[in-house]
Design a protein around this motif. Sequence first.
Motif, short mmCIF file in Angstrom:
data_model
loop_
_atom_site.label_atom_id
_atom_site.label_comp_id
_atom_site.label_asym_id
_atom_site.label_seq_id
_atom_site.Cartn_x
_atom_site.Cartn_y
_atom_site.Cartn_z
N GLN A 102 0.79 -1.23 0.00
CA GLN A 102 0.00 0.00 0.00
C GLN A 102 0.82 1.28 0.00
N PHE A 103 2.08 1.24 0.44
CA PHE A 103 2.91 2.44 0.46
C PHE A 103 4.02 2.28 -0.57
N GLY B 163 -1.25 6.33 0.41
CA GLY B 163 -0.23 5.31 0.24
C GLY B 163 1.04 5.77 -0.44
N TYR B 164 1.22 7.07 -0.57
CA TYR B 164 2.45 7.56 -1.16
C TYR B 164 3.35 8.11 -0.08
N CYS B 165 4.61 7.69 -0.06
CA CYS B 165 5.55 8.12 0.96
C CYS B 165 6.37 9.30 0.43
N VAL C 257 10.95 5.96 5.83
CA VAL C 257 9.77 5.21 5.38
C VAL C 257 9.64 3.90 6.13
N ARG D 97 2.99 2.60 11.52
CA ARG D 97 1.60 2.58 11.06
C ARG D 97 0.97 1.20 11.14
N VAL E 288 6.28 3.11 8.17
CA VAL E 288 5.43 1.97 7.84
C VAL E 288 5.34 1.01 9.02
N CYS F 141 4.22 8.73 5.17
CA CYS F 141 3.33 8.29 4.11
C CYS F 141 1.96 8.94 4.30
#
Length: 222
Positions: free
Chosen positions: A179-180, A218-220, A194, A201, A198, A214
């Motif tokens: 997802q990321f 879903g974009y870091c 990141v 999270r 992640v 992120c």
Amino acid sequence: MGVKVEIFSDVVCPWCYIGHVRFAKAADRFRAKGGKLDVTFRPYQLNPEATSDGEPLLDALERKFGPNVSQMTQRVTQTAAQEGIETHFHQAISANTFEAHRLIELATRQGRGHEMAERLFKAHFTDGLNVGDPDVLAKLTAEVGVQDTGEGAEAVQEQIDRARSLGITGVPLFLFEEQFTVSGAQPEETFDAVLDEVAQRTGQIPLAPAADGCDDDGYCAV
């Protein structure tokens, strides 16, 4: 299991090699502070039309990018050198990488995916070997200690198709927990941030959130 990381790359992609080395350093630091990772290499072909016979890489690059490839490769060579990577574009061979990816798939099943990918990168960029040649691949496979059972082609094609369905059009691309995403050979510090974000999270390790993390899509951030 740890944080799931899928790395889409091609073994004839210099930025993939650089990204591979940078991420590996960040991964070591993440593990050193108690984090766990589940890293898998995923196939992507920059030039699926290339033959296994191959041709000089500079010829292929000039045909694709024009006559100024020397400037482009010089910049890549300098960046790679900063990461301890030795590149020789003048002797590198452009070739089909499907079989190389199949061997990485088999190596991953045998617990040697990182080693196989690393050896293939070095074979192409440092040693000037044709990574599409069956004899070369057989020697590299034996060198890494991987048993080639002849399997893996179907899995490689499935993952190449998956990359297309995910909209991946360039590599390297790092997919975390499905997802990321992080694209490109980012600095080690970006991978550090990141991985922490992640892990926090997903509740896999109680780390403080990274400053550049992120977003909900879903974009870091990089």
